[in-house]
Design an enzyme around this catalytic site. Structure first.
Site, PDB file in Angstrom:
ATOM      1  N   HIS A   1      25.044 -17.104 -52.767  1.00 21.92           N
ATOM      2  CA  HIS A   1      24.213 -17.556 -53.672  1.00 21.92           C
ATOM      3  C   HIS A   1      22.976 -17.346 -53.302  1.00 21.92           C
ATOM      4  O   HIS A   1      22.598 -16.896 -52.286  1.00 21.92           O
ATOM      5  CB  HIS A   1      24.274 -19.471 -53.493  1.00 21.92           C
ATOM      6  CG  HIS A   1      23.354 -19.882 -52.480  1.00 21.92           C
ATOM      7  ND1 HIS A   1      22.236 -20.295 -52.301  1.00 21.92           N
ATOM      8  CD2 HIS A   1      24.162 -20.281 -51.265  1.00 21.92           C
ATOM      9  CE1 HIS A   1      22.027 -20.870 -51.213  1.00 21.92           C
ATOM     10  NE2 HIS A   1      23.315 -21.018 -50.473  1.00 21.92           N
ATOM     11  N   CYS A   2      22.069 -17.292 -54.564  1.00 24.40           N
ATOM     12  CA  CYS A   2      20.493 -17.069 -54.387  1.00 24.40           C
ATOM     13  C   CYS A   2      19.831 -18.293 -54.409  1.00 24.40           C
ATOM     14  O   CYS A   2      20.297 -19.556 -54.419  1.00 24.40           O
ATOM     15  CB  CYS A   2      20.302 -15.974 -55.368  1.00 24.40           C
ATOM     16  SG  CYS A   2      20.433 -16.188 -57.072  1.00 24.40           S
ATOM     17  N   VAL A   3      18.790 -18.365 -55.163  1.00 23.97           N
ATOM     18  CA  VAL A   3      17.695 -19.322 -55.249  1.00 23.97           C
ATOM     19  C   VAL A   3      18.350 -20.268 -56.467  1.00 23.97           C
ATOM     20  O   VAL A   3      18.396 -21.580 -56.265  1.00 23.97           O
ATOM     21  CB  VAL A   3      16.435 -19.187 -55.627  1.00 23.97           C
ATOM     22  CG1 VAL A   3      15.393 -20.264 -56.038  1.00 23.97           C
ATOM     23  CG2 VAL A   3      15.564 -18.195 -54.620  1.00 23.97           C
TER      24      VAL A   3
ATOM     25  N   ARG B   1      21.403 -19.280 -58.190  1.00 19.95           N
ATOM     26  CA  ARG B   1      22.765 -18.977 -58.976  1.00 19.95           C
ATOM     27  C   ARG B   1      23.877 -18.830 -57.838  1.00 19.95           C
ATOM     28  O   ARG B   1      23.571 -18.399 -56.644  1.00 19.95           O
ATOM     29  CB  ARG B   1      22.858 -17.532 -59.558  1.00 19.95           C
ATOM     30  CG  ARG B   1      21.961 -17.545 -60.828  1.00 19.95           C
ATOM     31  CD  ARG B   1      21.702 -16.147 -61.383  1.00 19.95           C
ATOM     32  NE  ARG B   1      20.446 -15.656 -60.431  1.00 19.95           N
ATOM     33  CZ  ARG B   1      20.130 -14.468 -60.305  1.00 19.95           C
ATOM     34  NH1 ARG B   1      20.866 -13.445 -60.544  1.00 19.95           N
ATOM     35  NH2 ARG B   1      19.200 -14.180 -59.380  1.00 19.95           N
TER      36      ARG B   1
END
Length: 469
Positions: free
Chosen positions: A26-28, A30
């Site tokens: 995951h990113c910030v 999504r």
């Protein structure tokens, strides 16, 4: 606050079940999946889950927009349920890259190089915008700048300008770091290579044209071969190709030299060979290619500015979907280095605004749908501040017609700024604050373009919604 386990289960089912997940991270905002078969993902089912704000596929990754502050909790819960194990972003990228064709891999490579250095460039652009306000004439006083009236602010503005310009003056160093790292070499050597190409002993590239006309370009004499002693300030292509060569030489040597001797041999040999190649072959050839590309882009917008603005303004948002918009960051930087400014970046900011306006209209169109109304409001604000992801993928693309309305508004605004030759001296923040990155003499036209990007998508979305109903 925890997350609903049932919603996480629904997300897992929506992407085709845990057996369809090759890897996930995951990113910030999504969840990023490398799926074995993207055809098994159920977009409609996923977007009906309360936690999900939108979905899209890009560069071989299936991405589910959750939102900042919640996505990490959802991810940890998902890992616990599926037992897939935590994966790094690079592992996901490597897994996803196997599905890409050569063109998509090239686009992805440029993204991998430029995205990590984007914060430094955007910060520099914002600071240059502050300097523009302090030094621009006719903003606060007729025919005079703020520093002309309040002279004590002049040195303050000068220091801001120095801090802002650093990222652009030493741009090859930043690109060298990102590129060598991407190609598998040592990032530190990439920094040295980039800084070597703008060494103070070299003639500044911005003075090369005048020196060439006067016939006094400095040169080295290498056993009868004359090599121009010129730097590559503001250039993108020379350091990109040189970084590729440096990384490959380094990797080649590491495989063939004993580990005990690598510290004393690998870096010196790699830098020496790449350095000579850069000044003798790579630099001159890519410098010429970069100028041809710059002349071609500038020529199109000079010859038919309205058509150039119409096409780029309309198509920038679709380029974001494919990930190809990252390639234009390199063009922006090349334009800034060669001509002193970019006419493409203002249209990027207007595209952000148009997407936000279309999403904002959807808040009124769907005022009885509380979930969509809330998503439309928050995502429109995000887009107006330069982050279009939630608006594009969470609202506009889901219903299609808002996306088309945003493209129309962006195209109209793009025509206006192209006709008037609006220039940004740097790549800065997007959305409404983007005026800070525009030369002050173009503020009036740019504010009119902002109004167009706000009004046309909003009105057109409302009209299309009524027609659709």
């Amino acid at each position: 606050m925890g997350v609903d386990k049932k919603s996480v289960e629904q997300i897992i089912e929506g992407v085709g079940g845990k057996e369809n997940i090759a890897a996930a991270t995951h990113c910030v905002t999504r969840l990023r999946f490398a799926l074995k078969d993207e055809g098994k993902a159920d977009k409609e089912k996923l977007e009906n889950i309360d936690l999900v704000k939108g979905t899209f596929s890009s560069n071989g990754q299936y991405q589910v927009v959750i939102g900042q502050g919640t996505v990490d909790k959802v991810y940890n819960q998902m890992v616990e349920m599926t037992g897939i194990g935590h994966a790094s972003k690079q592992e996901i990228k490597d897994a996803a890259a196997q599905k890409l064709n050569p063109f998509q891999r090239a686009v992805k490579t440029l993204g991998d190089i430029f995205i990590p250095i984007l914060p430094a460039i955007v910060t520099a652009g914002l600071l240059m915008g502050i300097n523009n306000i302090l030094t621009g004439k006719d903003i606060f006083f007729e025919g005079r700048a703020l520093v002309d009236v309040y002279t004590s602010w002049a040195d303050f503005a000068s220091i801001i300008n120095l801090i802002a310009n650093t990222a652009f003056v030493f741009l090859p160093g930043l690109i060298g770091w990102g590129a060598v790292n991407r190609f598998g070499g040592s990032p530190l050597l990439g920094i040295v290579l980039g800084l070597m190409l703008v060494h103070p002993d070299l003639m500044n590239a911005w003075g090369y044209g005048a020196a060439q006309q006067e016939g006094n370009v400095p040169s080295w004499n290498l056993f009868g071969l004359n090599v121009e002693k010129v730097g590559y300030q503001g250039q993108v292509l020379p350091v990109l190709l040189a970084s590729f060569v440096l990384a490959k030489i380094e990797l080649f040597l590491k495989k063939r030299i004993a580990e005990g001797f690598q510290l004393l041999t690998v870096a010196p040999i790699a830098l020496l060979v790449t350095g000579f190649l850069s000044f003798i072959v790579i630099g001159p050839v890519t410098f010429a290619i970069g100028n041809v590309i710059t002349d071609a882009v500038v020529g199109i917008f000079d010859a038919v500015p309205a058509i150039g603005g119409l096409i780029y303004g309309a198509l920038y948002a679709p380029l974001v979907i494919t990930g190809m918009h990252h390639t234009f960051l390199a063009v922006d930087l090349q334009l800034i280095g060669t001509t002193g400014g970019t006419f493409l970046w203002p249209m990027v900011a207007l595209s952000n605004i148009a997407q936000g306006s279309a999403a904002f209209a959807m808040m009124f169109v769907n005022r009885h749908n509380d979930k969509l109304k809330g998503l439309a409001l928050t995502s429109s604000i995000s887009a107006w501040l330069g982050i279009t992801e939630p608006a594009m993928f969470g609202v506009n693309l889901r219903y299609r017609y808002p996306f088309i309305a945003a493209m129309a508004g962006s195209a109209a605004a793009g025509v206006l700024v192209s006709l008037y030759g609006v220039i940004a001296p740097s790549v800065g923040v997007g959305g409404l604050p983007a005026f800070l990155s525009i030369l002050t003499e173009f503020w009036g036209v740019f504010f009119i373009a902002i109004a167009i990007a706000l009004v046309i998508p909003f009105v057109l979305t409302a009209i299309l919604a009524k027609v659709k109903k």
